[in-house]
Design a protein around this motif. Structure first.
Motif, short mmCIF file in Angstrom:
data_model
loop_
_atom_site.label_atom_id
_atom_site.label_comp_id
_atom_site.label_asym_id
_atom_site.label_seq_id
_atom_site.Cartn_x
_atom_site.Cartn_y
_atom_site.Cartn_z
N TYR A 174 0.83 -1.20 0.00
CA TYR A 174 0.00 0.00 0.00
C TYR A 174 0.87 1.25 0.00
CZ TYR A 174 -3.62 3.27 1.66
OH TYR A 174 -4.49 4.32 1.80
N ILE A 175 1.88 1.27 0.84
CA ILE A 175 2.78 2.42 0.94
C ILE A 175 3.55 2.61 -0.37
CG2 ILE A 175 4.86 3.29 2.10
CD1 ILE A 175 3.71 1.91 4.68
N VAL A 176 4.10 1.53 -0.91
CA VAL A 176 4.88 1.62 -2.14
C VAL A 176 4.00 2.05 -3.31
CG1 VAL A 176 6.30 0.36 -3.81
CG2 VAL A 176 6.64 -0.02 -1.37
N GLU A 177 2.78 1.54 -3.38
CA GLU A 177 1.88 1.92 -4.47
C GLU A 177 1.57 3.42 -4.45
OE1 GLU A 177 -1.78 -0.22 -4.85
OE2 GLU A 177 -0.79 -1.95 -5.76
N HIS A 178 1.63 4.05 -3.30
CA HIS A 178 1.38 5.49 -3.22
C HIS A 178 2.62 6.29 -3.60
CE1 HIS A 178 -2.37 4.41 -1.32
NE2 HIS A 178 -2.76 5.65 -1.59
N ARG A 179 3.75 5.62 -3.72
CA ARG A 179 4.99 6.30 -4.12
C ARG A 179 5.36 6.02 -5.57
NH1 ARG A 179 3.83 8.69 -0.16
NH2 ARG A 179 4.94 8.68 1.78
N ARG A 180 4.92 4.89 -6.05
CA ARG A 180 5.22 4.46 -7.42
C ARG A 180 3.96 3.94 -8.07
NH1 ARG A 180 10.22 4.15 -8.92
NH2 ARG A 180 11.87 4.13 -7.40
N ARG A 181 3.90 4.10 -9.34
CA ARG A 181 2.75 3.60 -10.09
C ARG A 181 2.82 2.07 -10.17
NH1 ARG A 181 0.05 6.13 -15.14
NH2 ARG A 181 -1.02 4.31 -15.96
N PRO A 182 1.72 1.38 -9.84
CA PRO A 182 1.72 -0.08 -9.93
C PRO A 182 1.80 -0.53 -11.38
CG PRO A 182 -0.25 0.75 -8.78
CD PRO A 182 0.49 1.92 -9.31
N PRO A 183 2.23 -1.73 -11.65
CA PRO A 183 2.59 -2.77 -10.68
C PRO A 183 3.95 -2.50 -10.03
CG PRO A 183 2.90 -3.59 -12.91
CD PRO A 183 2.30 -2.21 -13.03
N VAL A 184 4.11 -3.04 -8.84
CA VAL A 184 5.30 -2.85 -8.02
C VAL A 184 6.14 -4.12 -8.05
CG1 VAL A 184 6.07 -2.49 -5.64
CG2 VAL A 184 4.08 -1.24 -6.51
N ALA A 185 7.44 -3.95 -8.16
CA ALA A 185 8.34 -5.10 -8.10
C ALA A 185 8.30 -5.70 -6.69
CB ALA A 185 9.76 -4.68 -8.44
N PRO A 186 8.16 -7.01 -6.56
CA PRO A 186 8.11 -7.64 -5.24
C PRO A 186 9.32 -7.31 -4.37
CG PRO A 186 7.44 -9.20 -6.90
CD PRO A 186 7.94 -7.98 -7.63
N GLY A 187 10.46 -7.10 -4.98
CA GLY A 187 11.66 -6.77 -4.22
C GLY A 187 11.55 -5.47 -3.45
N ARG A 188 10.80 -4.49 -3.98
CA ARG A 188 10.61 -3.22 -3.29
C ARG A 188 9.83 -3.43 -1.98
NH1 ARG A 188 13.11 0.38 -5.30
NH2 ARG A 188 12.08 2.08 -4.23
N VAL A 189 8.83 -4.28 -2.04
CA VAL A 189 8.04 -4.59 -0.85
C VAL A 189 8.89 -5.41 0.12
CG1 VAL A 189 5.99 -5.77 0.01
CG2 VAL A 189 5.87 -4.46 -2.12
N ALA A 190 9.63 -6.37 -0.40
CA ALA A 190 10.49 -7.21 0.43
C ALA A 190 11.49 -6.36 1.22
CB ALA A 190 11.22 -8.23 -0.44
N GLU A 191 12.05 -5.33 0.60
CA GLU A 191 12.98 -4.45 1.30
C GLU A 191 12.33 -3.78 2.50
OE1 GLU A 191 14.76 -1.54 -1.30
OE2 GLU A 191 15.15 -3.07 -2.82
N LEU A 192 11.11 -3.32 2.33
CA LEU A 192 10.41 -2.64 3.42
C LEU A 192 10.13 -3.54 4.61
CD1 LEU A 192 7.70 -0.27 1.88
CD2 LEU A 192 9.62 0.35 3.33
N VAL A 193 9.86 -4.81 4.34
CA VAL A 193 9.53 -5.72 5.44
C VAL A 193 10.72 -6.55 5.89
CG1 VAL A 193 7.08 -5.79 4.86
CG2 VAL A 193 8.61 -7.51 3.92
N GLY A 194 11.87 -6.33 5.27
CA GLY A 194 13.08 -7.04 5.69
C GLY A 194 13.08 -8.52 5.34
N ARG A 195 12.50 -8.85 4.20
CA ARG A 195 12.45 -10.24 3.74
C ARG A 195 13.07 -10.34 2.35
NH1 ARG A 195 10.95 -10.29 8.35
NH2 ARG A 195 9.12 -11.31 9.23
N THR A 196 13.18 -11.55 1.86
CA THR A 196 13.72 -11.76 0.52
C THR A 196 12.62 -11.58 -0.52
OG1 THR A 196 13.24 -14.13 0.47
CG2 THR A 196 15.38 -13.44 1.42
N SER A 197 13.03 -11.34 -1.75
CA SER A 197 12.06 -11.24 -2.84
C SER A 197 11.28 -12.53 -3.00
CB SER A 197 12.76 -10.89 -4.16
OG SER A 197 13.29 -9.59 -4.10
N ALA A 198 11.96 -13.66 -2.83
CA ALA A 198 11.30 -14.96 -2.99
C ALA A 198 10.18 -15.13 -1.96
CB ALA A 198 12.31 -16.09 -2.86
N THR A 199 10.42 -14.68 -0.75
CA THR A 199 9.40 -14.77 0.29
C THR A 199 8.22 -13.87 -0.03
OG1 THR A 199 11.12 -15.25 1.92
CG2 THR A 199 8.99 -14.58 2.78
N ALA A 200 8.51 -12.68 -0.53
CA ALA A 200 7.44 -11.75 -0.91
C ALA A 200 6.62 -12.33 -2.06
CB ALA A 200 8.03 -10.40 -1.31
#
Length: 134
Positions: A12-38
């Motif tokens: 939700y936060i990333v979508e308000h900063r960047r136009r979707p679709p969002v790369a899973p890695g960007r979300v993974a960075e915010l939650v401190g997880r790997t892209s694969a987990t996201a």
């Protein structure tokens, strides 16, 4: 916060900063997880109708997912405000991210009513990205 809630709130936060679709890695960075987990989480959310996930293209909240994430964000903002203004925590955003999915919206509203001042409108917008995450 449950890991599930963290992904929805972060998206939700990333979508308000960047136009979707969002790369899973960007979300993974915010939650401190790997892209694969996201990606694994987004596959589950896609099956539940909370996101639209397309491999190699990215992820986007659906209307239903956006509603769920918006509720989480309201709680996140209230907790951030409380942790920063009342408890004077340095890591208030991280603490709020961890707890936003744990509190019900009713409890968050009651907590907000105890704050000695109202949360300004600019605080209600999506949370700022942490340094180095654009």
């Amino acid at each position: 916060m449950s890991e599930r809630s963290q992904y929805l709130l972060a998206l939700y936060i990333v979508e308000h900063r960047r136009r979707p679709p969002v790369a899973p890695g960007r979300v993974a960075e915010l939650v401190g997880r790997t892209s694969a987990t996201a990606i694994e989480a987004f596959h589950r959310f896609d099956e539940e109708g909370l996101v639209d996930y397309e491999p190699y293209e990215g992820v986007e909240l659906t209307g239903r997912g956006r509603d769920v994430a918006a509720d989480l964000h309201e709680t996140y903002v209230t907790l951030s405000w409380f942790f920063r203004s009342v408890l004077e925590l340095d890591d208030y955003e991280d603490e709020a991210m961890q707890m936003a999915g744990v509190l019900s919206s009713d409890v968050a509203a009651r907590l907000a009513s105890t704050l000695p001042f109202e949360v300004p409108d600019e605080e209600r917008g999506p949370a700022p990205m942490r340094t180095g995450e654009e």
